[in-house]
Design a protein around this motif. Sequence first.
Motif, short mmCIF file in Angstrom:
data_model
loop_
_atom_site.label_atom_id
_atom_site.label_comp_id
_atom_site.label_asym_id
_atom_site.label_seq_id
_atom_site.Cartn_x
_atom_site.Cartn_y
_atom_site.Cartn_z
N MET A 122 55.45 26.06 36.38
CA MET A 122 55.03 26.85 37.54
C MET A 122 55.77 27.92 38.15
O MET A 122 55.21 28.89 38.52
CB MET A 122 54.78 25.56 38.64
CG MET A 122 53.90 24.44 38.46
SD MET A 122 53.72 23.01 39.51
CE MET A 122 53.16 23.91 41.08
N ALA A 123 57.12 27.83 38.09
CA ALA A 123 57.94 28.84 38.44
C ALA A 123 57.99 30.02 37.46
O ALA A 123 58.03 31.00 38.05
CB ALA A 123 59.27 28.27 38.54
N GLN A 124 57.57 29.59 36.48
CA GLN A 124 57.47 30.84 35.56
C GLN A 124 55.95 31.56 35.77
O GLN A 124 55.97 32.87 35.58
CB GLN A 124 57.48 30.46 33.94
CG GLN A 124 58.97 29.85 33.50
CD GLN A 124 58.83 28.95 32.21
OE1 GLN A 124 57.73 28.56 31.61
NE2 GLN A 124 59.85 29.14 31.56
N LYS A 125 55.08 30.96 36.27
CA LYS A 125 53.79 31.46 36.54
C LYS A 125 53.73 31.98 37.87
O LYS A 125 52.69 32.91 38.07
CB LYS A 125 52.84 30.31 36.36
CG LYS A 125 52.42 29.93 35.00
CD LYS A 125 51.40 29.14 34.75
CE LYS A 125 50.85 28.68 33.33
NZ LYS A 125 49.85 27.59 33.48
N ALA A 126 54.77 32.04 38.52
CA ALA A 126 54.81 32.53 40.01
C ALA A 126 54.58 33.90 40.17
O ALA A 126 55.14 34.70 39.33
CB ALA A 126 55.88 32.00 40.71
N ASP A 127 54.02 34.37 41.17
CA ASP A 127 53.63 35.98 41.45
C ASP A 127 54.85 36.71 41.67
O ASP A 127 55.77 36.30 42.45
CB ASP A 127 52.94 35.86 42.88
CG ASP A 127 52.49 37.52 42.77
OD1 ASP A 127 52.97 38.39 42.18
OD2 ASP A 127 51.79 37.85 43.75
N PRO A 128 55.51 37.45 40.59
CA PRO A 128 56.48 38.35 40.90
C PRO A 128 56.71 39.20 41.95
O PRO A 128 57.77 39.62 42.33
CB PRO A 128 56.91 39.15 39.46
CG PRO A 128 55.28 39.00 38.95
CD PRO A 128 54.87 37.88 39.48
#
Length: 490
Positions: free
Chosen positions: A325-331
């Motif tokens: 989930m953290a890797q997919k978070a909106d940068p």
Amino acid sequence: MSETIIALDQGTTSTRAILFDSGLTPITSAQEEFAQHFPRSGWVEHDAMDLWHTSKHCIQQILDETRTRPAAIGLTNQRETTVVWDAETGEPLHKAIVWQDRRTADLCARLRKDGFEEEVTARTGLLLDPYFSATKLAWILDQYEGAHEMARTGQLKFGTVDTWLIWLLTEGRVHATDATNACRTMLYNIYEHQWDETICDRLGIPLEMLPEVRDSSGDFGETTLFGDTIPIRGVAGDQQAATVGQACFTPGMMKSTYGTGCFALLNTGETPVRSENRLLTTIAYQLDGKPTYALEGSIFVAGAVVQWLRDGLGMIGNASETLEMAQKADPEQTVYLVPAFTGLGAPWWDAEARGAMFGLTRNTGPNEFARAALESVGYQTRDLIEAMKADWETDQDTTLRVDGGLSGNDFAMQFLADVLGAPVDRPRNLETTALGAAYLAGLSVGLYPEPKEFARQWAVDATFSPTMDEALREEKYSGWKDAIRRTLSD
């Protein structure tokens, strides 16, 4: 003599027993969770009998499974959690008040206003805070008529969880603790190596109810509850046990454990260092009557923030989901979570602060929550490291050794390295708390080598090196400090 050691790891949410062989390799383990009690906002309790029953069951399960007689038991425990019991009946007077509990915040504030914190720090190395055992113990005694007199006559006993379990394992023959647990009570003078009469008198705590203080590797009696006689030969609070398990025996070495909370320790050797940045001066371990000191920073909420996502918000079903989930978070979103659910620990020590989130937009969702939760652990750790650097000047290796459940999350550890701008080493054996307890017990019975040889056997699993641009690192950390300023109660 058997060449195995049982490490009993009595933690905040569960109890575990791990059997180690002569090479300090774990053979098998048993674990049981127990209930958490929250009678009021900011109050956290355990049933002390739950701590005992889960401990006994886990040891018994190991013995039944392996049919072995271990050479010794090593014990490590959640620190500061406070138990008072009747020596005649063995019954707890009150539920155990957990280290996270904040019910004595008002008492601490009054004592601080009276100028007593300077006295406490000068004697114990600690700050005047509800976190420690002293005011919890005073609160319990004040709740029961006749409790102070029973304590003065020795009928009521006090102990942190190690003392409580030793008492029960030895069937009341031994009322003792080790220096690493004693120094977390806010009642122990770490310079004179004895219970402090001035603090005890001020809080109305009779010395007669306090346990004997012993070395971390030594004799804590024997248990015959499991058939054969098994000696108890190692005791240390969980964070100090992890320091030993991480082989941080050289001044300047640092470790950080990520469990329910986060606890970073910096070995300062034979000299206690007085912090000018609201860190704690503590005892890392005590061998042969000689304490080794440390600076410690304590964060109340680390892994517990992931539990909050699961149990409080229902955003995840399992802690491992936060990595993806953290890797997919909106940068493009910059969201800060300050998890001050039970106040803020070091270096802020604000018992009245409460959790907050900053930077939310309509597009903020579970992925951004997960990333902010994991990043909050890195930011809080940097707060601690910055304070340590200000207190301790050293050219020793500043690589941070990490352990505990959350250290298995690669996103969290990479962000930690990025926000620190320094390498992070994760060991092959993440169970360093239990490993430290086993080592202390095995050292006492001659099964394990001296500290220098043990340190040479320590092995790394993964090293996380910083990859974040320095300007971005400082920009992100500046945003975190602003979020902290907005969260503080003053």
